[in-house]
Enzyme design. Structure first.
Site, PDB file in Angstrom:
ATOM      1  N   LYS A  23      76.708  36.984  52.002  1.00 48.12           N
ATOM      2  CA  LYS A  23      76.343  35.981  50.991  1.00 48.12           C
ATOM      3  C   LYS A  23      76.652  36.447  49.573  1.00 48.12           C
ATOM      4  O   LYS A  23      76.562  35.673  48.635  1.00 48.12           O
ATOM      5  CB  LYS A  23      74.862  35.630  51.107  1.00 48.12           C
ATOM      6  CG  LYS A  23      74.517  34.912  52.392  1.00 48.12           C
ATOM      7  CD  LYS A  23      73.045  34.561  52.442  1.00 48.12           C
ATOM      8  CE  LYS A  23      72.711  33.866  53.747  1.00 48.12           C
ATOM      9  NZ  LYS A  23      71.288  33.549  53.837  1.00 48.12           N
ATOM     10  N   CYS A  24      77.017  37.720  49.414  1.00 46.87           N
ATOM     11  CA  CYS A  24      77.266  38.315  48.093  1.00 46.87           C
ATOM     12  C   CYS A  24      78.756  38.279  47.769  1.00 46.87           C
ATOM     13  O   CYS A  24      79.574  38.836  48.515  1.00 46.87           O
ATOM     14  CB  CYS A  24      76.762  39.754  48.088  1.00 46.87           C
ATOM     15  SG  CYS A  24      77.218  40.687  46.614  1.00 46.87           S
ATOM     16  N   GLY A  25      79.112  37.667  46.651  1.00 47.73           N
ATOM     17  CA  GLY A  25      80.501  37.574  46.237  1.00 47.73           C
ATOM     18  C   GLY A  25      81.143  38.930  46.015  1.00 47.73           C
ATOM     19  O   GLY A  25      82.290  39.163  46.412  1.00 47.73           O
ATOM     20  N   ARG A  77      81.834  40.496  49.350  1.00 42.70           N
ATOM     21  CA  ARG A  77      82.989  39.864  50.001  1.00 42.70           C
ATOM     22  C   ARG A  77      84.299  40.327  49.370  1.00 42.70           C
ATOM     23  O   ARG A  77      85.287  40.596  50.063  1.00 42.70           O
ATOM     24  CB  ARG A  77      82.889  38.335  49.937  1.00 42.70           C
ATOM     25  CG  ARG A  77      81.812  37.745  50.830  1.00 42.70           C
ATOM     26  CD  ARG A  77      81.921  36.236  50.943  1.00 42.70           C
ATOM     27  NE  ARG A  77      81.977  35.548  49.677  1.00 42.70           N
ATOM     28  CZ  ARG A  77      80.927  35.090  48.990  1.00 42.70           C
ATOM     29  NH1 ARG A  77      79.703  35.273  49.480  1.00 42.70           N
ATOM     30  NH2 ARG A  77      81.088  34.451  47.852  1.00 42.70           N
TER      31      ARG A  77
END
Length: 114
Positions: free
Chosen positions: A10-12, A15
């Site tokens: 969920k963390c940019g 990712r």
């Protein structure tokens, strides 16, 4: 080279770091979704030491009640206990290779250990 990333999908930033690892030739990536497979206290202590950080520097404040609970003001041992009990308190991503450990904020920090 093997690279292990402690990842939250969920963390940019996490990712983006994972994408760098996957796009780097010769890197075998192990992804540990640490919210599903939590850290051990010993592993946290090792990652922080190898990254040159204190547990207080690795506390995730956004999206948690860490500030309200005063985590950053606790002793290092107490913070490690809290993080081992609730991995959401650990900021991310951390990446470990044979060249060391980096807290990859910004994501380009991962290039230092590839």
């Amino acid at each position: 080279m093997k690279a292990t990333i402690w990842h939250n999908p969920k963390c940019g930033t996490s990712r983006k770091t994972l994408a760098i690892l996957e796009e780097t030739p010769g890197v075998e990536v192990e992804v540990v979704e640490y919210l599903k497979t939590p850290f051990t206290r010993d592993k946290l202590a090792q990652l922080f030491a190898d990254a040159g950080m204190t547990p207080a520097e690795a506390v995730r404040k956004m999206g948690t009640d860490a500030e309200e609970r005063g985590l950053s003001d606790m002793t290092a041992d107490a913070i490690l206990d809290e993080m081992a009990g609730n991995p959401a308190y650990v900021n991310r991503p951390f990446v470990e290779t044979e060249k060391g450990v980096r807290f990859c904020r910004p994501q380009d920090k991962v290039l230092e250990i590839l």
